[in-house]
Design an enzyme around this catalytic site. Structure first.
Site, PDB file in Angstrom:
ATOM      1  N   ARG A  19       0.722  -1.028  -0.029  1.00 55.84           N
ATOM      2  CA  ARG A  19      -0.226   0.023  -0.060  1.00 55.84           C
ATOM      3  C   ARG A  19       0.806   1.362  -0.149  1.00 55.84           C
ATOM      4  O   ARG A  19       0.750   2.130  -0.811  1.00 55.84           O
ATOM      5  CB  ARG A  19      -0.993   0.155   1.278  1.00 55.84           C
ATOM      6  CG  ARG A  19      -2.349  -0.607   1.162  1.00 55.84           C
ATOM      7  CD  ARG A  19      -2.780  -0.973   2.414  1.00 55.84           C
ATOM      8  NE  ARG A  19      -1.813  -2.307   2.837  1.00 55.84           N
ATOM      9  CZ  ARG A  19      -1.833  -3.401   2.265  1.00 55.84           C
ATOM     10  NH1 ARG A  19      -2.900  -3.740   1.533  1.00 55.84           N
ATOM     11  NH2 ARG A  19      -1.284  -4.519   2.730  1.00 55.84           N
ATOM     12  N   THR A  20       1.780   1.371   1.008  1.00 55.68           N
ATOM     13  CA  THR A  20       2.664   2.401   1.097  1.00 55.68           C
ATOM     14  C   THR A  20       3.346   2.844  -0.293  1.00 55.68           C
ATOM     15  O   THR A  20       3.048   4.151  -0.632  1.00 55.68           O
ATOM     16  CB  THR A  20       3.531   2.509   2.201  1.00 55.68           C
ATOM     17  OG1 THR A  20       2.603   2.136   3.290  1.00 55.68           O
ATOM     18  CG2 THR A  20       4.094   3.742   2.600  1.00 55.68           C
ATOM     19  N   LYS A  37      26.540  -2.929  -0.161  1.00 52.36           N
ATOM     20  CA  LYS A  37      27.910  -3.107  -0.323  1.00 52.36           C
ATOM     21  C   LYS A  37      28.729  -2.174   0.921  1.00 52.36           C
ATOM     22  O   LYS A  37      29.779  -1.962   1.157  1.00 52.36           O
ATOM     23  CB  LYS A  37      28.483  -2.522  -1.502  1.00 52.36           C
ATOM     24  CG  LYS A  37      27.890  -2.909  -2.677  1.00 52.36           C
ATOM     25  CD  LYS A  37      28.773  -2.409  -4.076  1.00 52.36           C
ATOM     26  CE  LYS A  37      28.130  -2.662  -5.342  1.00 52.36           C
ATOM     27  NZ  LYS A  37      28.281  -1.769  -6.230  1.00 52.36           N
ATOM     28  N   ARG A  63      11.313   3.912   3.013  1.00 57.40           N
ATOM     29  CA  ARG A  63      11.114   3.095   4.339  1.00 57.40           C
ATOM     30  C   ARG A  63      12.448   2.305   4.534  1.00 57.40           C
ATOM     31  O   ARG A  63      13.065   1.800   3.537  1.00 57.40           O
ATOM     32  CB  ARG A  63       9.821   2.073   3.638  1.00 57.40           C
ATOM     33  CG  ARG A  63       9.757   0.915   4.685  1.00 57.40           C
ATOM     34  CD  ARG A  63       8.705   0.039   4.464  1.00 57.40           C
ATOM     35  NE  ARG A  63       7.480   0.945   4.806  1.00 57.40           N
ATOM     36  CZ  ARG A  63       6.242   0.237   4.697  1.00 57.40           C
ATOM     37  NH1 ARG A  63       5.802  -0.793   4.388  1.00 57.40           N
ATOM     38  NH2 ARG A  63       5.093   1.128   5.073  1.00 57.40           N
ATOM     39  N   HIS A 104       5.485   6.113  11.175  1.00 59.62           N
ATOM     40  CA  HIS A 104       4.717   5.961   9.869  1.00 59.62           C
ATOM     41  C   HIS A 104       3.858   7.164   9.960  1.00 59.62           C
ATOM     42  O   HIS A 104       2.665   6.903   9.882  1.00 59.62           O
ATOM     43  CB  HIS A 104       4.240   4.448   9.834  1.00 59.62           C
ATOM     44  CG  HIS A 104       3.970   4.123   8.496  1.00 59.62           C
ATOM     45  ND1 HIS A 104       4.141   4.918   7.550  1.00 59.62           N
ATOM     46  CD2 HIS A 104       3.426   2.968   8.024  1.00 59.62           C
ATOM     47  CE1 HIS A 104       3.663   4.194   6.261  1.00 59.62           C
ATOM     48  NE2 HIS A 104       3.192   3.052   6.638  1.00 59.62           N
TER      49      HIS A 104
HETATM   50  C1  NCD Z   1       2.295  -1.097   8.052  1.00 59.15           C
HETATM   51  C2  NCD Z   1       3.561  -0.896   8.345  1.00 59.15           C
HETATM   52  O1  NCD Z   1       4.210  -0.997   7.275  1.00 59.15           O
HETATM   53  O2  NCD Z   1       4.136  -0.510   9.572  1.00 59.15           O
HETATM   54  N1  NCD Z   1       1.869  -1.310   6.890  1.00 59.15           N
HETATM   55  C3  NCD Z   1       1.402  -0.079   6.108  1.00 59.15           C
HETATM   56  O3  NCD Z   1       2.150   0.858   5.906  1.00 59.15           O
HETATM   57  N2  NCD Z   1       0.108  -0.106   5.773  1.00 59.15           N
HETATM   58  C4  NCD Z   1       1.727  -2.160   9.145  1.00 59.15           C
HETATM   59  C5  NCD Z   1       2.208  -3.442   9.252  1.00 59.15           C
HETATM   60  O4  NCD Z   1       3.150  -3.825   8.457  1.00 59.15           O
HETATM   61  O5  NCD Z   1       1.640  -4.060  10.009  1.00 59.15           O
END
Ligand code: NCD
Length: 310
Positions: free
Chosen positions: A57-58, A87, A109, A137
């Site tokens: 999703r993100t 590396k 991320r 997040h």
């Molecule tokens: C979450 C995350 O990556 O923190 N997912 C997301 O971005 N919707 C929640 C998760 O991974 O459980």
């Protein structure tokens, strides 16, 4: 520069403006002409996404958000293995070089808490934290709050049950930070004792005067809730698999649990879900997690517009 690193940094004015824009964008999508016009807004700007941890999703919602506004996406998934980080290159060196290629915004991320802030400290373009380890997040919290506002018509005076893996989850932390800005919020943290919320977050709530309680009793918490925010046990953060197996199935929300919820409440989840919400719940109108995920598109479009257009 408009970096997006932590939920604490958002002002209420910013949230109001962002949610108005997101809501308007959501409307614009219903009109084919307006949808095409949107593609001119950030035409030719470049969105780079560097993902060191899995995401559906993100990453996609950021990329789709950019593309719907006319941006060009460049993406690295699995950056840990496929980029020069494998590396041993430092985040600082990588970001300095990447910035010299002139992206307009970078979405990162990473599995280490604080690493995205390090990237921002050397970056010459805005950096968005799309999840840093157990840290935060913030853009997930924005879409969570937008969903609460849309579904319930308010973000004040709410009993919010936040449950699942509170120790390792970053979405629950960012959401609690964000909710602590509003009045009449009562947070009820439900988790196994081993997965309870970290002290720093609880200290923050005390400082802000936000009411919270901790319990292991989901059945007692559900009837009180206006919002239930449920989460996955974060398997990837456990070094000991037997410990994960011991705690992972402690709670499961199924149709019996739905019966305990108010008719006017909503059930949210950042997704992905494993077994913590039964798929039998999906058809209940209070199950809002797929609407919540869709809202991520509009909120992230609004965020890109705010960062790049002001
Ligand atoms: C979450 C995350 O990556 O923190 N997912 C997301 O971005 N919707 C929640 C998760 O991974 O459980």
């Amino acid at each position: 520069m408009r970096h997006i690193l932590r939920s604490q940094d958002f002002s209420k004015d910013f949230l109001e403006q962002l949610f108005n824009t997101a809501s308007k964008l959501q409307q614009d999508f219903k009109d084919p002409k307006k949808r095409i016009e949107l593609q001119q807004r950030l035409r030719g700007r470049i969105l780079l996404s560097e993902f060191f941890e899995p995401s559906t999703r993100t990453r996609h919602s950021f990329e789709f958000a950019g593309v719907h506004l006319g941006m060009m996406p460049i993406t690295t998934e699995n950056a840990k293995i496929f980029s020069s980080f494998a590396k041993g290159e430092s985040m600082e060196d990588a970001i300095r070089v990447i910035c010299s290629y002139r992206p307009d915004v970078i979405v990162i991320r990473h599995d280490e808490e604080g690493s995205v802030a390090i990237a921002a400290s050397v970056s010459t373009v805005p950096i968005i934290n799309a999840g840093d380890g157990k840290g935060q997040h913030p853009t997930q919290a924005l879409l969570d709050l937008y969903t609460i506002q849309k579904e319930l018509g308010r973000v004040d005076n709410l009993n919010v049950v936040i449950g699942g893996d509170l120790k390792n989850g970053r979405t629950v932390r960012s959401l609690a930070y964000l909710l602590s800005k509003f009045s009449g919020i009562n947070l009820i943290f439900v988790s196994a004792a081993a997965l309870s919320m970290e002290q720093d977050l609880k200290d923050h709530l005390k400082e802000k005067g936000t009411k919270y309680q901790e319990t292991e009793n989901l059945q007692e918490a559900l009837p009180l809730a206006d919002v239930i925010y449920w989460t996955r046990t974060q398997k990837e953060r456990f070094s000991d698999e037997s410990e994960y197996n011991r705690v992972k199935d402690k709670y499961r929300i199924g149709v019996e649990e739905l019966k305990l919820m108010k008719n006017t409440s909503i059930l949210l989840h950042p997704l992905p879900r494993t077994s913590e919400i039964d798929i039998a719940c999906d058809s209940d109108p209070r199950a809002a997690y797929f609407r919540q995920a869709e809202n991520g598109l509009y909120v992230r479009m609004a965020l890109l517009l705010w960062i790049l257009e002001g």
